[in-house]
Design a protein around this motif. Structure first.
Motif, PDB file in Angstrom:
ATOM      1  N   LYS A 194       0.829  -1.216   0.000  1.00  0.00           N
ATOM      2  CA  LYS A 194       0.000   0.000   0.000  1.00  0.00           C
ATOM      3  C   LYS A 194       0.860   1.261   0.000  1.00  0.00           C
ATOM      4  O   LYS A 194       0.464   2.270  -0.589  1.00  0.00           O
ATOM      5  N   SER A 195       2.027   1.204   0.653  1.00  0.00           N
ATOM      6  CA  SER A 195       2.912   2.367   0.667  1.00  0.00           C
ATOM      7  C   SER A 195       4.012   2.272  -0.380  1.00  0.00           C
ATOM      8  O   SER A 195       4.989   3.026  -0.321  1.00  0.00           O
ATOM      9  N   VAL A 224      -1.575   6.138   0.132  1.00  0.00           N
ATOM     10  CA  VAL A 224      -0.199   5.680   0.319  1.00  0.00           C
ATOM     11  C   VAL A 224       0.235   5.740   1.782  1.00  0.00           C
ATOM     12  O   VAL A 224       1.189   5.052   2.174  1.00  0.00           O
ATOM     13  N   THR A 225      -0.424   6.557   2.580  1.00  0.00           N
ATOM     14  CA  THR A 225      -0.071   6.625   4.004  1.00  0.00           C
ATOM     15  C   THR A 225      -0.814   5.587   4.836  1.00  0.00           C
ATOM     16  O   THR A 225      -0.552   5.484   6.039  1.00  0.00           O
ATOM     17  N   VAL A 228       1.703   3.103   6.193  1.00  0.00           N
ATOM     18  CA  VAL A 228       2.521   3.693   7.258  1.00  0.00           C
ATOM     19  C   VAL A 228       1.715   3.773   8.552  1.00  0.00           C
ATOM     20  O   VAL A 228       2.211   3.436   9.637  1.00  0.00           O
ATOM     21  N   SER A 251      13.117   0.022   2.682  1.00  0.00           N
ATOM     22  CA  SER A 251      12.647   1.411   2.709  1.00  0.00           C
ATOM     23  C   SER A 251      13.785   2.381   2.419  1.00  0.00           C
ATOM     24  O   SER A 251      13.592   3.401   1.743  1.00  0.00           O
ATOM     25  N   LEU A 280       7.894   8.421   1.755  1.00  0.00           N
ATOM     26  CA  LEU A 280       7.326   7.201   2.342  1.00  0.00           C
ATOM     27  C   LEU A 280       8.434   6.256   2.787  1.00  0.00           C
ATOM     28  O   LEU A 280       8.324   5.613   3.834  1.00  0.00           O
TER      29      LEU A 280
END
Length: 578
Positions: A194-195, A224-225, A228, A251, A280
């Motif tokens: 998703k991120s 996108v967050t 997170v 990451s 991100l």
């Protein structure tokens, strides 16, 4: 007469202020609200709709609603030529509702409701402009996110062993229970999709096919967050399990890859999208180190200036005749001064300019990383990516303001044509300037002492200055052309500019190849051998056999005599052999 845009804007704006006040009260008072509604029970495991209202969910919801209200107000003019603008606003409201469901859910089943809602509505918004490019981008977005949806479903199935899906009660058992390690690893995999962390990064720049207001909403505080935010809730287990170390490396590489790729990109929206991908990666990296509150702080400040960046980009694209190539722009400061002022404020906040929103979070992240246990590779990637951020930001500002105007001779570029959009941008610019200091006062009322050697303390400033200088040098067209025309560097330039070939790998091998293999399997098995030896083949055999039986049962005397004679011959032969 109020339109649906104006009503939605007023409602979301008032709701965001209410939630922010409630969030500050909850933060200062140390209180939270936990609400449960038992829907049904399966095998003594209750399926419960759970709502967690603490300071984190209240503040994040207020930011999401504030940005959404400004985006909807901005869309009132940006999408005014669209005949179906009401449908567009309803889709945006469904998107915001899905994100709010995800924010307030500490139960992994109710999380799936918001998680899949985000995936479905984002697909509808990416394919909003109905053309082949949008359909391809929407399919890449949907199929990449389905990997995360499957991981969430597997985590739900695994948590059946616990008798409940309220994961907040089981996070402390990760050191003593291998099942919780597996569940946490699945949640990390879902958050990576998703991120858009490596190797799932290709869909995020492709999602730029959506309208610009949607991009502002998606890339700042919603889709996108979501990964997170979910990992912030799971932050207690990230440092303890092996998958957290893997996430730290991936990451960091994502942050480096996106920062490098943005310096070779000429599409205005894709540059900002790669900037989002880089930030991100920074949030995921600081989460993997166990600093969840700091990651949440940067998540909020980043949402403010990133939404402003996209709205400014939309106004510029709207003004210069719907082109997104930054080489077709230039000297816009003379024609769109307010829009360019907002964009440069957002760019400076992204670079970490002192006393803007991004400074308070990014400077603290770099200093805390310098004090932490990370190795030299991660440390280098972090600081080098920070320099790359300043590099592509300076390059973007130069292309929009410094060089000469390279578009049509007769044009209608100006702020006076889009006052509604300018007001929406001004509403975000105020919080992009003041939001970082305000949040730092509330989240860190007692400032911590960060003691570092002078070379580490000045590290952020040094890499920022070097990055800005390199970005200014690369901005000149002859420098860029001479770099890309060298055959010796062509492979590395094409690799850096195409996100390390991830879009090709994701589309040609990870999506098209399995779909092609599935089509071949269907032809060979479902429509091939299964037709002969499967249910359909057995049906054909039985049907033809029953026809013979029917023929023998027509009570015709000749057939009866024939079968009787054959039966008699068979019995005589049997007796003769015995």
């Amino acid at each position: 007469m109020f339109s649906i845009c104006n009503v939605s804007f007023v409602f979301l704006f008032l709701l965001s202020i209410t939630f922010f006040v409630l969030g500050i009260m909850s933060l200062l008072g140390g209180s939270s609200l936990f609400i449960e509604w038992e829907i049904m029970t399966i095998n003594s495991s209750p399926i419960i709709m759970t709502i967690l209202l603490d300071w984190m969910s209240f503040i994040f919801m207020s930011f999401v609603l504030y940005i959404s209200s400004m985006v909807i107000y901005y869309s009132n003019q940006y999408m005014e030529a669209d005949f179906y603008i009401n449908r567009f606003i309803i889709l945006v409201l469904m998107f915001v509702l899905s994100m709010i469901l995800l924010i307030i859910s500490p139960n992994i089943i109710s999380i799936l409701l918001g998680w899949d809602g985000l995936g479905l509505v984002s697909y509808c918004l990416v394919i909003y402009y109905q053309n082949v490019r949008s359909y391809s981008a929407g399919m890449l977005t949907a199929l990449s996110n389905r990997v995360g949806d499957v991981a969430i479903l597997l985590a739900i199935a695994w948590m059946l062993n616990y008798g409940s899906w309220n994961y907040v009660f089981y996070l402390n058992s990760v050191l003593t229970n291998t099942e919780m390690v597996m569940i946490s690893s699945l949640v990390i995999l879902a958050a990576m999709t998703k991120s858009a962390q490596i190797p799932f990064s290709a869909w995020l720049p492709a999602a730029m096919a959506a309208p610009t207001p949607v991009s502002a909403l998606v890339h700042s505080s919603t889709l996108v967050t979501a990964g997170v935010y979910l990992l912030i809730r799971f932050s207690e287990v990230l440092v303890e399990i092996y998958m957290g170390k893997v996430l730290l490396l991936l990451s960091s590489l994502t942050m480096f890859m996106a920062g490098l790729g943005a310096n070779f990109e000429y599409d205005l929206k894709k540059i900002i999208a790669l900037s989002t991908l880089s930030q991100l990666g920074l949030m995921m990296m600081i989460l993997s180190m166990g600093l969840s509150i700091l990651a949440f702080f940067h998540l909020l400040t980043h949402a403010l200036f990133k939404a402003l960046l996209f709205l400014c980009a939309g106004a510029i694209i709207h003004g210069v005749g719907d082109t997104q190539d930054i080489r077709m722009m230039g000297s816009l400061i003379n024609q769109m001064p307010l829009t360019l002022a907002c964009l440069n404020v957002a760019n400076l906040a992204l670079c970490g300019m002192p006393f803007l929103a991004g400074f308070y979070s990014k400077d603290l992240i770099l200093e805390m990383s310098s004090m932490s246990w990370i190795n030299m590779i991660i440390f280098f990637l972090l600081f080098f990516s920070t320099g790359l951020t300043v590099c592509y930001s300076v390059r973007l500002s130069y292309y929009l303001t410094g060089k000469s105007f390279s578009n049509l001779v007769c044009h209608s570029v100006g702020d006076n044509y889009n006052w509604v959009m300018v007001r929406g941008m001004m509403g975000l610019m105020v919080v992009a300037i003041t939001g970082g200091s305000m949040l730092s006062w509330f989240l860190f009322p007692i400032p911590g002492m960060v003691v570092l050697p002078i070379y580490l303390k000045m590290g952020a400033i040094i890499v920022s200055i070097i990055g800005g200088w390199v970005g200014f040098l690369l901005s000149f067209s002859y420098a860029g052309q001479s770099l890309t025309s060298l055959n010796n560097f062509y492979f590395w330039v094409s690799m850096g500019g195409s996100m390390w070939f991830l879009p090709y790998l994701s589309t040609n091998y990870c999506i098209r190849l399995p779909l092609h293999m599935g089509g071949q399997y269907m032809k060979v098995m479902d429509q091939g051998w299964s037709e002969m030896v499967g249910g359909q083949g057995i049906y054909e055999t039985m049907s033809s056999g029953s026809v013979l039986v029917n023929v023998s049962q027509y009570n015709e005397f000749k057939m009866y005599l024939l079968f009787s004679f054959l039966f008699l011959v068979f019995m005589l032969m049997l007796f003769s052999f015995s």
